[in-house]
Motif scaffolding. Structure first.
Motif, PDB file in Angstrom:
ATOM      1  N   GLU A   1      32.961  28.925  67.519  1.00 23.91           N
ATOM      2  CA  GLU A   1      33.718  29.925  67.939  1.00 23.91           C
ATOM      3  C   GLU A   1      34.842  30.112  66.788  1.00 23.91           C
ATOM      4  O   GLU A   1      35.231  31.223  66.215  1.00 23.91           O
ATOM      5  CB  GLU A   1      34.451  30.274  69.150  1.00 23.91           C
ATOM      6  CG  GLU A   1      34.982  31.269  69.508  1.00 23.91           C
ATOM      7  CD  GLU A   1      35.914  31.283  70.754  1.00 23.91           C
ATOM      8  OE1 GLU A   1      36.993  31.697  71.149  1.00 23.91           O
ATOM      9  OE2 GLU A   1      35.233  30.514  71.776  1.00 23.91           O
ATOM     10  N   HIS A   2      35.695  29.091  66.764  1.00 20.35           N
ATOM     11  CA  HIS A   2      36.767  28.891  65.567  1.00 20.35           C
ATOM     12  C   HIS A   2      36.340  29.181  64.191  1.00 20.35           C
ATOM     13  O   HIS A   2      36.689  29.778  63.450  1.00 20.35           O
ATOM     14  CB  HIS A   2      37.513  27.507  65.628  1.00 20.35           C
ATOM     15  CG  HIS A   2      38.284  27.341  64.681  1.00 20.35           C
ATOM     16  ND1 HIS A   2      39.782  28.142  64.513  1.00 20.35           N
ATOM     17  CD2 HIS A   2      38.569  26.472  63.644  1.00 20.35           C
ATOM     18  CE1 HIS A   2      40.266  27.775  63.486  1.00 20.35           C
ATOM     19  NE2 HIS A   2      39.713  26.904  62.836  1.00 20.35           N
TER      20      HIS A   2
ATOM     21  N   ARG B   1      33.664  25.677  71.139  1.00 18.57           N
ATOM     22  CA  ARG B   1      34.970  26.251  70.713  1.00 18.57           C
ATOM     23  C   ARG B   1      34.956  26.008  69.097  1.00 18.57           C
ATOM     24  O   ARG B   1      35.323  26.938  68.462  1.00 18.57           O
ATOM     25  CB  ARG B   1      36.219  25.401  71.226  1.00 18.57           C
ATOM     26  CG  ARG B   1      36.420  25.437  72.820  1.00 18.57           C
ATOM     27  CD  ARG B   1      37.002  26.791  72.885  1.00 18.57           C
ATOM     28  NE  ARG B   1      38.336  26.916  72.554  1.00 18.57           N
ATOM     29  CZ  ARG B   1      39.352  26.420  73.128  1.00 18.57           C
ATOM     30  NH1 ARG B   1      39.515  25.936  74.544  1.00 18.57           N
ATOM     31  NH2 ARG B   1      40.443  26.709  72.583  1.00 18.57           N
TER      32      ARG B   1
ATOM     33  N   TRP C   1      40.057  20.112  72.879  1.00 18.59           N
ATOM     34  CA  TRP C   1      40.417  20.744  71.730  1.00 18.59           C
ATOM     35  C   TRP C   1      41.955  20.972  71.722  1.00 18.59           C
ATOM     36  O   TRP C   1      42.279  21.283  70.379  1.00 18.59           O
ATOM     37  CB  TRP C   1      39.762  22.080  72.068  1.00 18.59           C
ATOM     38  CG  TRP C   1      40.172  23.094  71.121  1.00 18.59           C
ATOM     39  CD1 TRP C   1      40.670  24.291  70.996  1.00 18.59           C
ATOM     40  CD2 TRP C   1      39.140  23.504  69.782  1.00 18.59           C
ATOM     41  NE1 TRP C   1      40.545  25.090  69.812  1.00 18.59           N
ATOM     42  CE2 TRP C   1      39.396  24.517  69.094  1.00 18.59           C
ATOM     43  CE3 TRP C   1      37.973  22.585  69.506  1.00 18.59           C
ATOM     44  CZ2 TRP C   1      38.939  24.888  68.128  1.00 18.59           C
ATOM     45  CZ3 TRP C   1      37.528  23.177  68.199  1.00 18.59           C
ATOM     46  CH2 TRP C   1      37.959  24.173  67.422  1.00 18.59           C
TER      47      TRP C   1
ATOM     48  N   ASN D   1      33.621  19.367  71.776  1.00 18.04           N
ATOM     49  CA  ASN D   1      34.038  20.895  71.444  1.00 18.04           C
ATOM     50  C   ASN D   1      33.323  21.900  70.869  1.00 18.04           C
ATOM     51  O   ASN D   1      33.554  22.689  70.121  1.00 18.04           O
ATOM     52  CB  ASN D   1      35.443  20.625  70.993  1.00 18.04           C
ATOM     53  CG  ASN D   1      36.623  20.018  71.874  1.00 18.04           C
ATOM     54  OD1 ASN D   1      37.081  20.661  72.712  1.00 18.04           O
ATOM     55  ND2 ASN D   1      36.783  18.790  71.305  1.00 18.04           N
TER      56      ASN D   1
END
Length: 365
Positions: A32-33, A29, A74, A26
């Motif tokens: 990005e988080h 992701r 995720w 992940n």
């Protein structure tokens, strides 16, 4: 006994065996988080982690990729539900975790998986009830389809896992052992040394700042009324980098947090008025967050109750309540292994009014 007196700092490379698999599957992701969580763009990615991810992805076989997506997605992150076993069973390294899972009965492993996120919508499922579900395909399908707050795709994957416990355990262990031998073991000594330093830093911060530091670290989760809690364990993690995550074992009154080794960089960030104003408006800028605010205005709710009432997945509830918490509008209380959310109506009025006032002042000036 006060909650702070129940807090312990431990370390184990076993945590990063799981976090490494999750990060590997992940990473995009995760970044990005991370970017949205940190609010500032001046945090550099750890080059060693990014290089390791590129190199490891280059040797992944198709069956390993499939198993990564099944166990370390995720949204559902089934494999991460083994994290609390590490501290509860005092597992010191990755090999001990693998041996622990080998000795674990298949259905005990699977009941961990159904507690991904906020767990079943009906709340706690004891082992006897779980056994009955596992022996009745029709009831099992009904349970997964109606009681698990996942997307349709993830429900289908969970049903397949529960339908064949032996294959599920075999696949999970195959993934862990392959990952350990081919991607993790060469890093383990370096990770162990880093965890030792980070654990010392965490202990020092707790000694110096006490509960104020801990509340900032765990984003103000309230433990005041969780009298049955035996301990809260905080473990440093390499692959978590900046982030803090929480997990607990069903039927055991323990909580566990993994804390990324760069935690001090995040906690030292201060926000200017415009950034705090942006947090407030971001919290109100989504229909699902507005629905959560409206629902909580009538009283507190658990994560499961929110998911059921608003027809949202566990992942969606976690994502949107995190933004509302960051804006200071929603409070969280831990009670009997459940997270209960409540709306701070005064804070909503105050933060919205203050945000408008600060914004208009800036415009006028």
């Amino acid at each position: 006994m006060k909650w702070i007196d129940k807090v312990e700092v431990c370390r184990s490379t076993a945590c990063d065996l799981l976090h490494g698999l999750f990060r590997l599957n992940n990473n995009e992701r995760f970044l990005e988080h991370l970017k949205s969580s940190l609010d500032k763009g001046d945090f550099e990615q750890d080059k060693d982690i990014q290089n390791w991810i590129r190199e490891t992805r280059g040797i992944l076989t198709s069956d390993i990729v499939q198993k990564l997506e099944e166990f370390f997605d995720w949204e559902t992150f089934f494999g991460m539900c083994l994290l609390p076993d590490i501290t509860h069973s005092n597992l010191e390294n990755a090999k001990q975790l693998i041996e622990h899972i080998k000795a674990m009965p298949e259905r005990v492993l699977l009941i961990h998986f159904i507690y991904s996120g906020y767990g079943p919508r009906k709340g706690t499922i004891d082992m006897n009830t779980f056994e009955k579900l596992m022996n009745n395909d029709k009831e099992l399908l009904l349970f997964v389809s109606s009681d698990m707050s996942f997307s349709t795709e993830r429900k289908a994957i969970l049903f397949e896992m529960l339908s064949d416990p032996s294959r599920t355990k075999e696949d999970f262990l195959y993934l862990l052992e392959w990952f350990y031998e081919n991607a993790f073991s060469a890093l383990e000594t370096r990770i162990e040394n880093l965890l030792l330093r980070t654990a010392s830093e965490l202990k020092k911060e707790i000694r110096q700042s006490g509960e104020r530091f801990l509340m900032l670290l765990i984003k103000n989760i309230d433990y005041t009324r969780y009298e049955e809690l035996k301990r809260t364990v905080i473990c440093p993690s390499y692959f978590s980098e900046f982030l803090v995550s929480n997990a607990s074992i069903p039927f055991v009154n323990e909580d566990m947090y993994t804390v990324g080794f760069r935690f001090k960089e995040v906690m030292s960030v201060s926000k200017d008025k415009l950034e705090m104003t942006a947090d407030t408006f971001e919290a109100l800028a989504h229909e699902k967050r507005l629905a959560i605010i409206r629902h909580l205005s009538a009283g507190k709710s658990s994560g499961n109750e929110l998911a059921r009432a608003l027809n949202l997945s566990n992942y969606e509830i976690g994502e949107h309540t995190a933004i509302l918490r960051k804006a200071g509008m929603v409070r969280v209380e831990r009670m009997n292994q459940m997270l209960n959310f409540s709306l701070d109506k005064g804070a909503v009025r105050r933060e919205v009014g203050k945000a408008l006032e600060d914004l208009l002042k800036d415009v006028e000036s």
